[in-house]
Structures are given as structure tokens and as C-alpha cells.
Design a protein around this motif. Structure first.
Motif, PDB file in Angstrom:
ATOM      1  N   THR A 104      27.282  44.409  17.852  1.00 12.60           N
ATOM      2  CA  THR A 104      27.656  43.000  17.780  1.00 12.60           C
ATOM      3  C   THR A 104      26.481  42.181  17.282  1.00 12.60           C
ATOM      4  OG1 THR A 104      29.166  43.236  19.666  1.00 12.60           O
ATOM      5  CG2 THR A 104      28.536  41.001  19.055  1.00 12.60           C
ATOM      6  N   TYR A 106      26.640  38.116  16.199  1.00 16.00           N
ATOM      7  CA  TYR A 106      27.386  36.943  15.742  1.00 16.00           C
ATOM      8  C   TYR A 106      26.781  35.657  16.279  1.00 16.00           C
ATOM      9  CZ  TYR A 106      29.833  36.600  20.312  1.00 16.00           C
ATOM     10  OH  TYR A 106      30.135  36.456  21.641  1.00 16.00           O
ATOM     11  N   THR A 118      33.546  32.509  15.782  1.00 12.71           N
ATOM     12  CA  THR A 118      32.313  33.273  15.671  1.00 12.71           C
ATOM     13  C   THR A 118      32.269  33.983  14.326  1.00 12.71           C
ATOM     14  OG1 THR A 118      33.388  35.083  16.879  1.00 12.71           O
ATOM     15  CG2 THR A 118      31.977  33.593  18.144  1.00 12.71           C
ATOM     16  N   GLY A 120      30.064  37.014  11.965  1.00 19.57           N
ATOM     17  CA  GLY A 120      29.088  38.095  11.938  1.00 19.57           C
ATOM     18  C   GLY A 120      29.760  39.441  12.030  1.00 19.57           C
ATOM     19  N   GLN A 122      31.450  41.947  14.573  1.00 13.67           N
ATOM     20  CA  GLN A 122      32.019  41.808  15.910  1.00 13.67           C
ATOM     21  C   GLN A 122      33.272  42.664  16.044  1.00 13.67           C
ATOM     22  OE1 GLN A 122      32.992  37.546  16.253  1.00 13.67           O
ATOM     23  NE2 GLN A 122      32.982  37.474  14.032  1.00 13.67           N
TER      24      GLN A 122
END
Length: 367
Positions: A104, A106, A118, A120, A122
Motif C-alpha cells: 500500500t 496512497y 485515495t 496510489g 492500494q
């Protein structure tokens, strides 16, 4: 084995995390270091015709450490972020083949009234279905769908079918994810992962959707995810579709849950489904016991292979954060097939016959 550069970056990241966590955060913002650690010894009855006794970590839960934070911007708005990675306790290294923060990474915005966005790398919404699922209350990694259907040929998958349901968490890179607030018990979300391929917006992309409903001690939810994998060596692109429907109910000290998950490889037509149910009984605040059952079935492209699996757990809480446990699991595949409990990876992981059993004793803690 980690290179010197990887070790250098890991040490630097740890030092930075500690420095951040040790700084004072005012009432409107915070930074937290968190983690899950699981170690134990597992006995497997049949791996390629031989029994095995192995040190294995990350079976009750993945070994995770990360940093999360929030900053109050006023008027109900907050900035949020998370950096999370998976480690191997047995060797002290980052999970093989993974980069730092590969699980993860983000940053986004959230508001109690409007929801959260959010951006990024993920997890998609299939991962949300695992909360309190049959696997989570008994066999954990050993009870996730997967293992025997290698013909699914999922790209980038260790065995072609390991965790084909995506329930353990397979992140989507370059993604934007939205989650709504609750409206009278309803909650929904949508996510899109950019393929970043020049000349083709749809190539290599991904999408995921989620909806749930909760009322009192009952809840139900559904998720759908499509991932497109670019073809290698001039081969065709591969599209994988996953879907799941689940429910859960609490009745006094007993928690009950059920889950249906499906997968389809559009490129070769291979498809499979898993039907699972389970219950957890909290005998005391210290002792809890779980039992679950799962049936997996592949289509004709997978030679109609199928299996039945049961698993159970006894968990003793040493504190609010730490517990010791014992897990047992047994899988029976159809005649002519090779049982292969999910979580057992490698060229000799499958049983030499239709039966495979395991027993594990472990220690689990979180911080």
C-alpha cells in the motif's frame, strides 16, 4: 537475499519512520506505526509424496508493518496517507520479488459527509470482502480459495491460482479509489487503476466496485473486480474477472459468516467458484474457537476439478494484542486430482494424491 542497496533503503525507511513517529503531533494530526506479526511451525501430511515440518510465518495473518497518518484541514476535511509493506520474519527480509511499500502506498482526502478519495497503489474491493470471512475465523491463509486450479493461469501469480479470489490483498497500481459515507446502513465504493499505456487508455487497466449493507448485528456485501494484464512476448492480453457476495451475523457469543467467490480468465475460459461458511464461538474473553467449510469447483476448462476442505482454530489471548493458537486443516480433492491447500507454495506443494492435511501451532501479535 537482500542486496546492500535494499538493506540500506530498508534501514533508512525504518529510521525515517521512527523519526516521524517520535515527533509531536498536535490534536488535529497524527502519525502511527502499525504492524502484524505471525510465526509458527506447520506440519503438512503430504507434499509431493512426503510429509514436512516447516517454520512458516505470515499464515494467521501477513507480516505487515506500515505508517499511517492524518491531518485535520478544517471544515470536516482531513488528509490521510498510508505506507504498508510485507516482511518475512524467518529471514528478516522484504517479501521476495516485492519493492518497499509494495502492499500500500496512497495519499488522499476524507470527509465524514462526502466520503474519501485515495490515490496510489492500494487494494481493490475484493480485499474488503475478507473482513470476518470464513477464512479469517478459522484456517486463515490455508482456507482462502486457491491452490489446485493451476489452469487458471493468472499472470504474475506464484502458482497460477494462488489466492485466485484476491481476498488476501493484491494491490492495484496507479489507482484512484472512492468510498462513500454510510447512508442508512448502505455504503459503496468504486476504483479505477490506470494502465499508463501510450495509445490505449484501456490497456492494462483495472476497475473495482463494492456495496454493503449493515443493520444491527447483520451485514451483507458484494464486490466485483476486473484486471487487465498486458501480454508478454507478443502474446495476447489477459483479463481476469473476480466477484464475491458475503454475509455475516452475530448471535450472542457466536459469530457466523458465509461467502461466495468466483474467478474467470477471459483469455482461456477457465473459471472457478468457492462456497464457504464458518462460525466463531467466543467461549470467554480469552478463549475462542472457529470452524469453517469450503467447497471449490472448476469448470470444464479446469477438468471439473473440485475439493472439500474443513479447518478449525483454537485461540488463546495472552493480552489484547498477542495470542497463541492451533490450526488444523484438511482438504479432499476429486479422484485423479492433487489436493493443494492454499498458502503452500512451490513446485512440490501439492499432495501426491487427493488428500492433504496440516496442523500448525503459532504466535500472533500486533502493534
Amino acid at each position: 537475499m537482500e542486496t546492500k542497496l535494499e538493506k540500506k533503503w530498508t534501514r533508512a525507511a525504518c529510521a525515517a519512520a521512527l523519526a516521524i513517529a517520535s515527533t509531536h503531533a498536535n490534536a488535529q494530526s497524527s502519525v502511527t506505526i502499525f504492524g502484524l506479526l505471525d510465526v509458527g511451525v506447520t506440519y503438512i501430511s503430504n507434499m509431493g509424496g512426503h510429509s514436512a515440518l516447516q517454520f512458516k510465518d505470515g499464515q494467521n495473518s501477513p507480516n505487515i508493518w506500515g505508517i499511517s497518518g492524518t491531518e485535520d484541514l478544517g471544515n470536516g476535511w482531513k488528509t490521510i496517507f498510508m505506507l504498508r509493506d510485507q516482511i518475512v520474519i524467518g529471514t528478516g527480509s522484504i517479501l521476495a520479488g516485492q519493492d518497499l511499500w509494495s502492499k500500500t502506498a496512497y495519499v488522499g482526502m476524507t470527509n465524514d459527509r462526502y466520503g474519501s478519495v485515495t490515490l496510489g497503489e492500494q487494494y481493490d474491493f475484493m480485499r474488503d470482502m475478507v473482513a470476518d470471512s470464513p477464512a479469517e475465523i478459522s484456517g486463515h491463509l490455508y482456507m482462502y480459495p486457491g491452490g489446485m486450479f493451476t489452469g487458471l493461469a493468472i499472470p504474475g501469480n506464484p502458482s497460477g491460482s494462488f489466492d485466485w479470489s484476491r481476498l488476501t490483498g493484491t494491490p492495484i497500481a496507479n489507482s484512484v479509489r472512492y468510498e462513500s459515507p454510510r447512508f442508512g446502513g448502505f455504503h459503496f465504493g468504486a476504483m479505477y487503476g490506470f494502465g499508463n499505456v501510450a495509445g490505449s487508455i484501456g490497456a492494462g487497466n483495472a476497475s473495482s466496485f463494492f456495496t454493503s449493507y449493515q443493520r444491527g448485528t447483520f451485514s451483507a456485501d458484494a464486490a466485483y473486480t476486473t484486471t487487465k494484464h498486458l501480454g508478454t512476448m507478443g502474446g495476447p492480453d489477459v483479463t481476469i474477472r473476480n466477484a464475491a457476495v458475503g454475509s455475516r451475523y452475530t448471535w450472542g457469543p457466536v459469530f457466523m459468516t458465509a461467502l461466495i467467490t468466483t474467478v474467470r480468465n477471459v483469455a482461456n475460459g477457465a473459471a472457478a467458484a468457492a462456497y464457504s461458511t464458518g462460525a466463531m464461538y467466543h467461549l470467554t474473553p480469552i478463549w475462542s474457537f472457529g470452524l469453517s467449510y469450503m467447497y471449490q469447483k472448476g469448470n470444464g476448462q479446469l477438468e471439473n476439478q473440485h475439493s472439500n476442505e474443513v479447518a478449525g482454530i483454537a485461540d488463546y489471548a495472552l493480552s489484547k494484542r498477542t495470542s497463541v493458537y492451533a490450526i488444523g486443516a484438511w482438504q479432499r480433492a476429486n479422484d485423479g486430482a492433487h489436493a493443494n491447500i492454499n498458502g503452500l507454495l512451490g513446485p512440490t506443494a501439492a499432495s501426491s494424491g487427493p488428500n492433504q492435511a496440516l496442523f500448525r501451532i503459532g504466535l500472533h501479535t500486533r502493534f
